[in-house]
Write an enzyme that holds these catalytic residues in place. Structure first.
Site, PDB file in Angstrom:
ATOM      1  CE  LYS A 270      12.801  43.460  34.405  1.00 52.84           C
ATOM      2  NZ  LYS A 270      12.428  43.426  32.979  1.00 52.84           N
ATOM      3  CG  ASP A 275      15.535  39.219  31.205  1.00 54.27           C
ATOM      4  OD1 ASP A 275      15.291  37.986  31.256  1.00 54.27           O
ATOM      5  OD2 ASP A 275      14.766  40.048  30.663  1.00 54.27           O
ATOM      6  CE  LYS A 282      15.959  39.428  27.569  1.00 55.80           C
ATOM      7  NZ  LYS A 282      14.893  40.092  26.806  1.00 55.80           N
ATOM      8  CG  ASP A 293      15.920  43.395  32.778  1.00 54.05           C
ATOM      9  OD1 ASP A 293      15.341  44.428  32.423  1.00 54.05           O
ATOM     10  OD2 ASP A 293      15.404  42.260  32.717  1.00 54.05           O
ATOM     11  CG  ASP A 352      12.643  37.628  27.597  1.00 53.32           C
ATOM     12  OD1 ASP A 352      13.229  38.065  28.613  1.00 53.32           O
ATOM     13  OD2 ASP A 352      12.921  37.972  26.434  1.00 53.32           O
ATOM     14  CD  GLU A 354      12.414  39.384  33.098  1.00 57.85           C
ATOM     15  OE1 GLU A 354      11.970  38.973  32.008  1.00 57.85           O
ATOM     16  OE2 GLU A 354      13.073  40.435  33.200  1.00 57.85           O
ATOM     17  NE  ARG A 356       5.098  41.564  31.106  1.00 61.54           N
ATOM     18  CZ  ARG A 356       4.814  41.770  29.828  1.00 61.54           C
ATOM     19  NH1 ARG A 356       3.590  41.586  29.379  1.00 61.54           N
ATOM     20  NH2 ARG A 356       5.745  42.183  28.989  1.00 61.54           N
TER      21      ARG A 356
HETATM   22  N1  BES Z   1      14.250  43.103  30.151  1.00 64.57           N
HETATM   23  C1  BES Z   1      13.415  42.947  29.040  1.00 64.57           C
HETATM   24  C2  BES Z   1      13.041  44.277  28.372  1.00 64.57           C
HETATM   25  C3  BES Z   1      14.159  45.098  27.791  1.00 64.57           C
HETATM   26  C4  BES Z   1      14.358  45.144  26.427  1.00 64.57           C
HETATM   27  C5  BES Z   1      14.947  45.886  28.596  1.00 64.57           C
HETATM   28  C6  BES Z   1      15.337  45.933  25.897  1.00 64.57           C
HETATM   29  C7  BES Z   1      15.938  46.675  28.059  1.00 64.57           C
HETATM   30  C8  BES Z   1      16.123  46.705  26.704  1.00 64.57           C
HETATM   31  C9  BES Z   1      12.110  42.258  29.431  1.00 64.57           C
HETATM   32  O1  BES Z   1      12.190  41.393  30.517  1.00 64.57           O
HETATM   33  C10 BES Z   1      11.664  41.446  28.259  1.00 64.57           C
HETATM   34  O2  BES Z   1      12.390  40.611  27.839  1.00 64.57           O
HETATM   35  N2  BES Z   1      10.474  41.733  27.760  1.00 64.57           N
HETATM   36  C11 BES Z   1       9.949  41.067  26.628  1.00 64.57           C
HETATM   37  C12 BES Z   1       8.479  40.855  26.844  1.00 64.57           C
HETATM   38  C13 BES Z   1       7.836  39.939  25.842  1.00 64.57           C
HETATM   39  C14 BES Z   1       8.362  38.539  25.998  1.00 64.57           C
HETATM   40  C15 BES Z   1       6.350  39.971  26.047  1.00 64.57           C
HETATM   41  C16 BES Z   1      10.191  41.935  25.397  1.00 64.57           C
HETATM   42  O3  BES Z   1      10.131  43.147  25.510  1.00 64.57           O
HETATM   43  O4  BES Z   1      10.472  41.386  24.349  1.00 64.57           O
HETATM   44 ZN    ZN Z   2      13.691  41.844  31.903  1.00 67.57          ZN
HETATM   45 ZN    ZN Z   3      12.781  39.418  30.026  1.00 69.03          ZN
END
Ligand code: BES
Ligand code: ZN
Ligand code: ZN
Length: 504
Positions: A270, A275, A282, A293, A352, A354, A356
């Site tokens: 990834k 992000d 966010k 990220d 967010d 993204e 996956r």
């Molecule tokens: N890049 C984030 C995950 C992340 C969180 C990386 C903390 C490093 C530290 C990912 O893209 C994300 O935002 N995931 C969301 C998914 C949710 C919207 C289902 C999350 O984990 O909140």
């Molecule tokens: Zn991310």
């Molecule tokens: Zn994200």
């Protein structure tokens, strides 16, 4: 400066610490022991005591001006990873004192030391020490005007008891350690870069430069190819940014060629260079961290660097999906439905989630390039950080054999991954009313598993290992053995996993 390791021999909870020096030189142990006052040095992990060449040390034949004692913690906990951290502690202690030449006394068990040192081969020991030292060298002050630029010039391992075979082994381990640490430091340097510097295009350029130098084939594509391949899940993420995405494909072929039916390993990373969350934006607090990220991509690029130099007898194809996740008039919106390259339709509930989406197309594409086994690494979910904290990364798999190989790799890499389930009964969590699946779980419970279930769909029948490194990619706190900042997590483990498939 000579660094000498010590372990705490005390047994039991309330027992007083009893430091034991890991040296075969009795007089050195004796002299160092005499200089230290009782209780002055407890041999805790990362604890150091600096002794100057006093009479006691001189009479023991010490030629170095300084002797650094480095604690490795409790004797019963001694491991390769403790040695790695010990070497790191020594290098950082030397660096902060402007000491340029460092020798480490190769850890040798004292007669009464009932710890598994003997099980550690000279090769793995030397490798771990060099890795620890090299990883400790770096401080991420590149962008600071007052950066120190201070490095240890020379690192030597010294041993009193080494025979020729042991010396050969240690030399091989030393050389390997340099390669592995350089790969991990390269990954860390990528992760450290801010989003304005390391755009998807720049990540592609750096991967390409590494491949040219290391002798790997590398292709970097952008929007046109991504659209042509019908990677619409990847494109959905990329299209909201003014920065074009990059699809990076790196290939390693063993010199002896690939036998019919031999495994082809697909590494998928990834590479979200920033992000924001997109339209599902966010909160501002901590958003600056989202430059990391792309740590999964960096891990794959770093692993390929080491693979090119260590030359395992197995073909490896690495696919990195790099994009910026931005809100924009053209950005994907919650509720949009896209068709992934595999033909699976996805309802995008949260922009967010993204990672996956880009990995869905990356995994499928790796299969079309011939991958018979897949591994992906991603800073995928905050939920994984909630579940495991920052000391273990998440490990998921659809295949016991591939997973077992990864777990075995951890014994050499010293990294901590904890397996979480992704059995089919979780599939309903990502069921959508209007498409084949949605890109979030029904609610936030078990979020790391929902993300893994999503990816599992794209791995299909292909053996697959998924690494959620969201909590481990960035060291929030500096430690005596490692700086604050990018960790380079997963490079070493992915490398060992790859080597475990080597035909030799
Ligand atoms: N890049 C984030 C995950 C992340 C969180 C990386 C903390 C490093 C530290 C990912 O893209 C994300 O935002 N995931 C969301 C998914 C949710 C919207 C289902 C999350 O984990 O909140
Ligand atoms: Zn991310
Ligand atoms: Zn994200």
């Amino acid at each position: 400066m000579l660094a000498l390791f010590a372990v705490d021999l005390a047994a039991g909870k309330n027992a007083e610490p009893r430091p034991l020096l890991l040296t075969s030189s009795g007089s050195l142990a004796d002299a160092a022991g005499r200089v230290l006052g009782p209780g002055e040095f407890k041999a805790g992990l990362g604890e150091t005591a600096l002794l100057h060449a006093t009479d006691g040390l001189r009479s023991a034949g010490l030629q170095a001006e300084r002797l650094l004692l480095v604690g490795l913690g409790k004797a019963k906990d001694l491991s390769l990873d403790r040695l790695r951290k010990g070497a790191g502690t020594a290098v950082r202690a030397a660096k902060s004192r402007s000491v340029r030449d460092l020798a480490i006394a190769f850890p040798e068990a004292a007669a009464d030391l009932n710890v598994p040192l003997a099980e550690l081969s000279a090769k793995l020991t030397a490798r771990a020490l060099v890795e620890g030292g090299e990883l400790a060298e770096v401080d991420w002050d590149t962008y600071r005007s007052d950066r120190k630029d201070s490095f240890v010039n020379e690192l030597t391992l010294v041993s009193k008891v080494a025979d020729e075979r042991m010396e050969q082994e240690a030399k091989a381990g030393f050389a390997e350690g340099l390669i592995v640490a350089a790969a991990q430091n390269f990954a860390r340097s990528l992760v450290n870069e801010p989003g304005n510097v390391l755009t998807p295009t720049e990540l592609g350029a750096r991967a390409k430069a590494m491949c040219v130098e290391a002798g790997l084939a590398c292709e970097v594509h952008s929007s046109e190819k991504i659209r042509e391949l019908k990677m619409d899940a990847f494109w959905a993420v990329a299209k909201g940014s003014a920065e074009p995405p990059a699809l990076i494909v790196m290939t390693y072929e063993p010199a002896a060629g690939v036998a019919e039916g031999a495994p082809v390993l697909g590494l998928v990373g990834k590479g979200i260079t920033f992000d924001t969350g997109g339209i599902s934006i966010k909160p501002a607090d901590g958003m600056e961290k989202m430059k990391y990220d792309m740590a999964g991509a960096a891990a794959m690029i770093g692993a390929m660097h080491a693979i090119a130099r260590l030359k395992p007898a197995v073909k490896v194809v690495a696919v990195v999906c790099a994009a910026e996740n931005m809100p924009d008039g053209r950005a994907v919106k919650p509720g949009d439905v896209v068709t992934a390259m595999s033909g699976t339709t996805i309802e995008i509930v949260n922009t967010d989630a993204e990672g996956r989406l880009v990995l869905a197309d990356g995994l499928h594409y790796a299969k079309t390039l011939g991958a018979t086994h897949l591994i992906d690494a991603a800073t995928l979910t905050g939920a994984c950080v909630v579940a495991l904290g920052m000391l273990n990364a998440g490990l998921f798999s659809n295949d016991e054999a591939a997973c077992a190989k990864f777990v075995n790799a951890l014994a050499v890499s010293g990294e901590n991954f904890w397996r979480l389930p992704c059995t089919d009964d979780y599939r309903e969590r990502i069921a959508s009313e209007i498409a084949d699946m949605m890109n979030t779980g029904k609610n936030r419970w078990g979020g790391a598993i929902s993300a893994a279930m999503f990816l599992k769909e794209f791995a299909g029948e292909t053996p697959w290992v998924h690494l959620d490194i969201a909590g481990c990619a960035w060291n929030e706190e500096k430690k005596p053995w490692i700086a604050y900042g990018p960790s380079g997590v997963a490079v070493r483990s992915i490398l060992e996993w790859v080597r475990s498939y080597s035909a030799e």
